[in-house]
Enzyme design. Sequence first.
Site, PDB file in Angstrom:
ATOM      1  N   ALA A 188      59.874  53.516  -0.697  1.00 37.12           N
ATOM      2  CA  ALA A 188      60.106  53.464   0.746  1.00 37.12           C
ATOM      3  C   ALA A 188      60.350  52.071   1.313  1.00 37.12           C
ATOM      4  O   ALA A 188      61.052  51.936   2.318  1.00 37.12           O
ATOM      5  CB  ALA A 188      58.912  54.094   1.480  1.00 37.12           C
ATOM      6  N   PRO A 195      61.655  48.524   2.526  1.00 36.69           N
ATOM      7  CA  PRO A 195      60.842  48.045   3.661  1.00 36.69           C
ATOM      8  C   PRO A 195      60.668  49.041   4.804  1.00 36.69           C
ATOM      9  O   PRO A 195      60.070  48.705   5.821  1.00 36.69           O
ATOM     10  CB  PRO A 195      61.611  46.834   4.134  1.00 36.69           C
ATOM     11  CG  PRO A 195      63.022  47.151   3.836  1.00 36.69           C
ATOM     12  CD  PRO A 195      63.020  47.939   2.558  1.00 36.69           C
ATOM     13  N   GLY A 196      61.218  50.251   4.679  1.00 36.36           N
ATOM     14  CA  GLY A 196      60.931  51.283   5.668  1.00 36.36           C
ATOM     15  C   GLY A 196      62.104  51.717   6.524  1.00 36.36           C
ATOM     16  O   GLY A 196      61.907  52.505   7.459  1.00 36.36           O
ATOM     17  N   CYS A 213      71.945  51.775  -4.813  1.00 37.01           N
ATOM     18  CA  CYS A 213      72.926  50.821  -4.278  1.00 37.01           C
ATOM     19  C   CYS A 213      73.670  50.164  -5.435  1.00 37.01           C
ATOM     20  O   CYS A 213      73.881  48.948  -5.467  1.00 37.01           O
ATOM     21  CB  CYS A 213      72.250  49.764  -3.404  1.00 37.01           C
ATOM     22  SG  CYS A 213      70.927  48.862  -4.226  1.00 37.01           S
TER      23      CYS A 213
END
Length: 361
Positions: A60, A62-63, A186
């Site tokens: 998760a 940095p959110g 990514c």
Amino acid sequence: NLDPVGDWSKVGLKVYQSQVPVGATPEYLAGHYMRQSAASFMPVMALAPKENERILDMCASPGGKTTYIAALMKNTGTLVANDFNEQRIPSLVANIHRMGVRNATVTNFDGRKLAKHIGLASLDRLLLDAPCSGMGVIARDPSIKLNKTIKDIQRCSHIQKELLLAAIDLINPNSRSGGYVVYSTCSITVQENEEVVDYALSKRHVKLVNTGLPFGVKGFTRMRGKTCHPSLNLTRRFYPHVHNLDGFYVAKFKVLAHGPKQIVMDSDEDEDEDEQVRNGNDNEAEDSDDDEEKKKKQQQKQKKKKKQVKKPKQVSVKIVTKSNNNKNNNKHKKRKRDGEQNASDGKRQKKQRKNKNKKNK
């Protein structure tokens, strides 16, 4: 200085210029928006979370995706935000507090072992934005070209496979509203994307479904002689030079049943095996006769070998010749000695005769 990120998003904005840093405005500190790349919208849009569900964001920090999921859930249900790296937990907690998320729980566990803490088949939806080599964000971080090697990609691929299988095991296949897993990276390498997804299809009872994303390039089903499951064309690839986004990959699974796949023989294969067994039984008599003949031939060869007399070695022959030569030499020496003795005896006799003749005179 602001434009919509695209027709495909209702909440995304692009900021071209700002007199004040975007991360230091009162609106940012008040939790009105979150800074993240446009490509990070894609996995959450594919996940399509709903209210009152149990959802896990396995990696998760940095959110950014976690807070977007919470917004779509409208702070209802249960949202678990997990990250393995303990050093990244503070930024995750800070962003959750700043954005006003009230339905989230932050955990710090290895994603491969979350079943011990959450329970198998206990979630409705799961987002796995897996750790990767970052080959899709080279435009923002050119140092990746120098720091990453093929070993890093292989290591990431191995970890991604383990995380994806663990993620599938956490999903409840009988969920009324969910039962979905979204896998994203990514990176644009096949080893971290299509190969990982194809591996999961072969190990678990899952199928690929449409991501629901309005654009993107279809995933590869063939690559350099390798073939993958044909349903991989439902996955989506995003390229910087095509979509003006970070390089990204998104796949969406529907979990059909819990547990690993078991290899089951088809009925046709069973019939073929039965026929082979029958043919084998019919040919057993012929095979036994052939075996007996072979054994007899082998026994005859062994008897012939035993009858053959071993030839003496060349070394023994040489030794024998040497002994014969020694005997001959000894005989020759004896003869010489005998001749010499006879000669000495003859001389003595002559002297004795001469002496007698002198006395007689």
